[in-house]
Design a protein around this motif. Sequence first.
Motif, PDB file in Angstrom:
ATOM      1  N   ARG A 105      19.426  65.317  48.457  1.00  0.00           N
ATOM      2  CA  ARG A 105      19.986  64.978  47.076  1.00  0.00           C
ATOM      3  C   ARG A 105      19.492  65.994  46.223  1.00  0.00           C
ATOM      4  NH1 ARG A 105      23.774  62.555  45.867  1.00  0.00           N
ATOM      5  NH2 ARG A 105      23.151  61.497  43.734  1.00  0.00           N
ATOM      6  N   ALA A 125      21.017  71.648  45.135  1.00  0.00           N
ATOM      7  CA  ALA A 125      21.956  71.699  44.376  1.00  0.00           C
ATOM      8  C   ALA A 125      23.117  72.546  45.079  1.00  0.00           C
ATOM      9  CB  ALA A 125      21.775  72.422  43.065  1.00  0.00           C
ATOM     10  N   VAL A 126      22.952  73.481  45.396  1.00  0.00           N
ATOM     11  CA  VAL A 126      23.926  74.267  46.114  1.00  0.00           C
ATOM     12  C   VAL A 126      23.618  74.818  47.642  1.00  0.00           C
ATOM     13  CG1 VAL A 126      25.498  76.333  46.322  1.00  0.00           C
ATOM     14  CG2 VAL A 126      24.878  75.158  44.097  1.00  0.00           C
ATOM     15  N   ARG A 177      37.547  58.215  61.889  1.00  0.00           N
ATOM     16  CA  ARG A 177      36.131  58.639  62.122  1.00  0.00           C
ATOM     17  C   ARG A 177      35.610  58.354  63.271  1.00  0.00           C
ATOM     18  NH1 ARG A 177      33.892  60.488  56.733  1.00  0.00           N
ATOM     19  NH2 ARG A 177      35.773  60.987  55.584  1.00  0.00           N
ATOM     20  N   LYS A 189      53.439  51.686  36.163  1.00  0.00           N
ATOM     21  CA  LYS A 189      53.450  51.762  37.655  1.00  0.00           C
ATOM     22  C   LYS A 189      53.266  50.488  38.368  1.00  0.00           C
ATOM     23  CE  LYS A 189      51.825  56.299  36.990  1.00  0.00           C
ATOM     24  NZ  LYS A 189      51.049  56.607  35.819  1.00  0.00           N
ATOM     25  N   THR A 230      44.499  59.316  35.339  1.00  0.00           N
ATOM     26  CA  THR A 230      44.543  58.228  34.390  1.00  0.00           C
ATOM     27  C   THR A 230      43.411  57.451  34.454  1.00  0.00           C
ATOM     28  OG1 THR A 230      46.986  58.618  34.698  1.00  0.00           O
ATOM     29  CG2 THR A 230      45.970  56.753  33.639  1.00  0.00           C
ATOM     30  N   ILE A 262      44.739  56.931  39.609  1.00  0.00           N
ATOM     31  CA  ILE A 262      44.417  55.868  38.587  1.00  0.00           C
ATOM     32  C   ILE A 262      43.514  54.903  38.833  1.00  0.00           C
ATOM     33  CG2 ILE A 262      45.984  54.148  37.421  1.00  0.00           C
ATOM     34  CD1 ILE A 262      48.477  55.579  38.824  1.00  0.00           C
ATOM     35  N   ASP A 306      28.095  57.512  42.456  1.00  0.00           N
ATOM     36  CA  ASP A 306      28.113  58.936  42.401  1.00  0.00           C
ATOM     37  C   ASP A 306      28.713  59.607  43.673  1.00  0.00           C
ATOM     38  OD1 ASP A 306      24.579  58.644  41.634  1.00  0.00           O
ATOM     39  OD2 ASP A 306      26.270  58.729  40.378  1.00  0.00           O
ATOM     40  N   ASP A 307      29.061  60.872  43.597  1.00  0.00           N
ATOM     41  CA  ASP A 307      29.847  61.455  44.613  1.00  0.00           C
ATOM     42  C   ASP A 307      31.015  61.011  45.486  1.00  0.00           C
ATOM     43  OD1 ASP A 307      26.267  62.516  45.676  1.00  0.00           O
ATOM     44  OD2 ASP A 307      27.888  63.769  44.456  1.00  0.00           O
ATOM     45  N   THR A 367      35.030  57.940  49.732  1.00  0.00           N
ATOM     46  CA  THR A 367      36.355  58.793  49.620  1.00  0.00           C
ATOM     47  C   THR A 367      37.672  57.680  49.546  1.00  0.00           C
ATOM     48  OG1 THR A 367      35.435  60.423  50.933  1.00  0.00           O
ATOM     49  CG2 THR A 367      37.699  60.498  50.819  1.00  0.00           C
ATOM     50  N   VAL A 399      35.307  54.812  53.714  1.00  0.00           N
ATOM     51  CA  VAL A 399      36.554  55.607  53.497  1.00  0.00           C
ATOM     52  C   VAL A 399      37.655  54.846  53.656  1.00  0.00           C
ATOM     53  CG1 VAL A 399      37.926  57.476  54.832  1.00  0.00           C
ATOM     54  CG2 VAL A 399      35.511  57.557  54.875  1.00  0.00           C
ATOM     55  N   ARG A 413      29.884  68.431  47.805  1.00  0.00           N
ATOM     56  CA  ARG A 413      29.077  69.012  46.579  1.00  0.00           C
ATOM     57  C   ARG A 413      29.739  70.581  46.291  1.00  0.00           C
ATOM     58  NH1 ARG A 413      23.851  68.707  48.780  1.00  0.00           N
ATOM     59  NH2 ARG A 413      24.348  66.676  49.278  1.00  0.00           N
ATOM     60  N   GLU A 426      31.279  71.929  43.133  1.00  0.00           N
ATOM     61  CA  GLU A 426      30.804  73.242  42.326  1.00  0.00           C
ATOM     62  C   GLU A 426      31.940  74.373  42.139  1.00  0.00           C
ATOM     63  OE1 GLU A 426      27.832  74.144  42.008  1.00  0.00           O
ATOM     64  OE2 GLU A 426      27.973  76.240  41.487  1.00  0.00           O
TER      65      GLU A 426
END
Lengths: 559, 177
Positions: free
Chosen positions: A107, A110-111, A129, A354, B39, B60, B73-74, B93, B111, B155, B159
């Motif tokens: 975590r 950063a990059v 998956r 919508k 939105t 939305i 997060d993420d 996701t 997901v 990430r 970026e």
Amino acid sequence: MAPKIEYYCPCLAESPHPPPPHLPSSSYSFHPLHNLFFCEECDAVRCNRCVLLEVSGYYCPNCLFEVPSASVRAEKNRCARNCFMCPNCRNTLTVVPSDPPDNGDMRTSAVVTTALGEPPFFLYCNHCRWDSAEVDITFEKPTGLAAQLQKFEDSAPESLEFERLKEHFEPFLRASSSSALPSATPAHHVHANPITAAASSALARDIPGVGKYNPLARSRIGRDKHAHRHELPDYKARVEIASAAALSGEADVEFLKHLESIEEVASLEQRWTNSWATSLRESDLKPLRIPLQSKKSKRCPSCRHILIKPEQKAQSVRFKIKLVAANYLPAIAVTLPHAQAALEMMKRSSTLGKSTSAAAAAEEQQAAGALIPGHSYPFHLAFTNPLYDPIQIRLAKAVPQGEIVDAEKARRSTFHIQLPSAAFPVAAYAEAWEYDDDEEDMFGLDDDGMEVDARGKKSKDGRGKSRSVGIVERRANVTVVSGEVLIPKDARGEVKFNMLVSYTYRSDDPETVDDAEAGTPSRSQATSRAPEMKNFSFYTVVDLGTIAHREETRLSVEP
Amino acid sequence: MPPIRDKFTIHSKAVVCQDVELKGDITIGAGTIVHPKATIFAIAGPIVIGSGCIIEEGAIIVNRRKEVMRIGDDNLFEIGCRVESPTVGNCNTVCTRARVHHTLRISSYCVIGAGVLVVPTEDEMLDEYTVIYGPAAERRIWSGRGKVQEMDLRRKHAEYLREMLPKFNRLRRGDGT
């Protein structure tokens, strides 16, 4: 439930009349225009039911590799390269590396510029998956997966059994195929490949009552009986059947007894692409090789002229020969102008949110186009001319056939159709810049009081028209005519009727009649060497929708 | 119904384009990227979005309930999706044109597949690593293999967007009103 129109293909029937549209089985004879072909030699419409299909090539849908037909059989109709199918959702699998070991500090970084991932590699489905590590299939290298999986597949018990069967029968096949030949030409019929040997001996199989096919032997009968005198030793299977039952039969029962949820059992769609019966468990599903697909060419059934011939390359979707009906027949679109007007009003008044789901919108559209008994509705037919010459179209209601006239009359009393009776022209197809201007000529009886609303040059609705049968609009190569349907008060069912469309066009090919070539053209018609007028007609079925049962008053758009 | 008072708290490192429709009390964390034409409507209650999220065009996010809608997060909200779920965890996701009802709470590493309509009849919390896919919204549990690479990819995605979006779009700065 939008109104639609479909075209009739007689499918080589003797009588060209279509079946009455209210019969449920008649829907198979009617097709939308994009599904139809046209044979120029026979001057007839052909559909997917009556064309002859031939395979013109096999290809893998994933890697688009064209497989030569000889290898198709050897590879058992599957792609031999690295194309695999997810057993769960039947999507394509990709080869991905595994994650690097978890350091615990992911975590904070950063990059990360370098690509992560290290062997071992496994197959991964992006959609559901699923990954092959669940069935313990991993690879050391990301390429050459076919070879790596080959030994895995070959060790399946069914595959071993099949190989043993082939070995058992091979000497017998060789003996029978070689003994059926005269000694003059022994060489080129001995097959090295046991598969092709099996195929050729299948052709030479002894069927009682049928003479044996033998291209080279002179005297057939005596030799055959002789050949089959060979003793066939008994075949001993690798696995005893009694113990094999323990592998699949009882084990399955035990598994099903201890099921916790239905998802543990592999569904039918997941299992039936396998060549043989596999385990029932969902967790045992292995990645499958992708089955090959074929490109087909289509021929006319009577004259065998090619109608559709695709290109040889797998990735090209075009056709070398493409004789589709849309290039010959005018395209017809049916609309109900009152339904469109009601929909526009609803769209303007509803909020932009919508929240309108697709189901609600469809329902509103259906309610807008409802045919309420006791009213009469105009409907518009837009004809688009695909030919480079102008055509004259004439419409007629299809005459029902003899025996079922009574039933037809009973049906016909439910609704009445009025169609324009005069022939109307449709201009030729030309490029967009060749048209003079886009004004509409308004024919018919509605010059007064027509408001052209802000929607532009769309069809006008029936308001203010005294009689609504006739040409509505002419624009480029499209002509819109309107007819009217009257629904009496006690009518039920669907408003469907057969319509005969006949059109005449100027054909550029001069008639190849011998006497026209001799001397001066002296035909009685004005078209001697000039282009001929050709006539073509086809049946269609027009479906305007279902008559609403209840008396709905909320969306009546009557003048 | 009280009028919606706009109160946007946007982190200085977040990238929110000008063309985004925001309404209500919205908090956007560090590093989050909101594409134009997204939105976010906090109609009845506030919305709190964590860090590193990517909200693409046409997405939305609506909160019609009084309590706070928390998004972790993420997460990645792809184009055209619609999320009303009151809780969204981390590293999820929501794929293109998926629709998530407000009765469903999403945990982490889930997901929701493309075009899937998830409408459970009663309140439900998805387990971690759940994958919902297919037109019939079938579910299965992901083994989690490949999640490190996926998070790394996300990430990098964020970026890249942080660098490219401001070059071509006007940004909206957080105003306290």
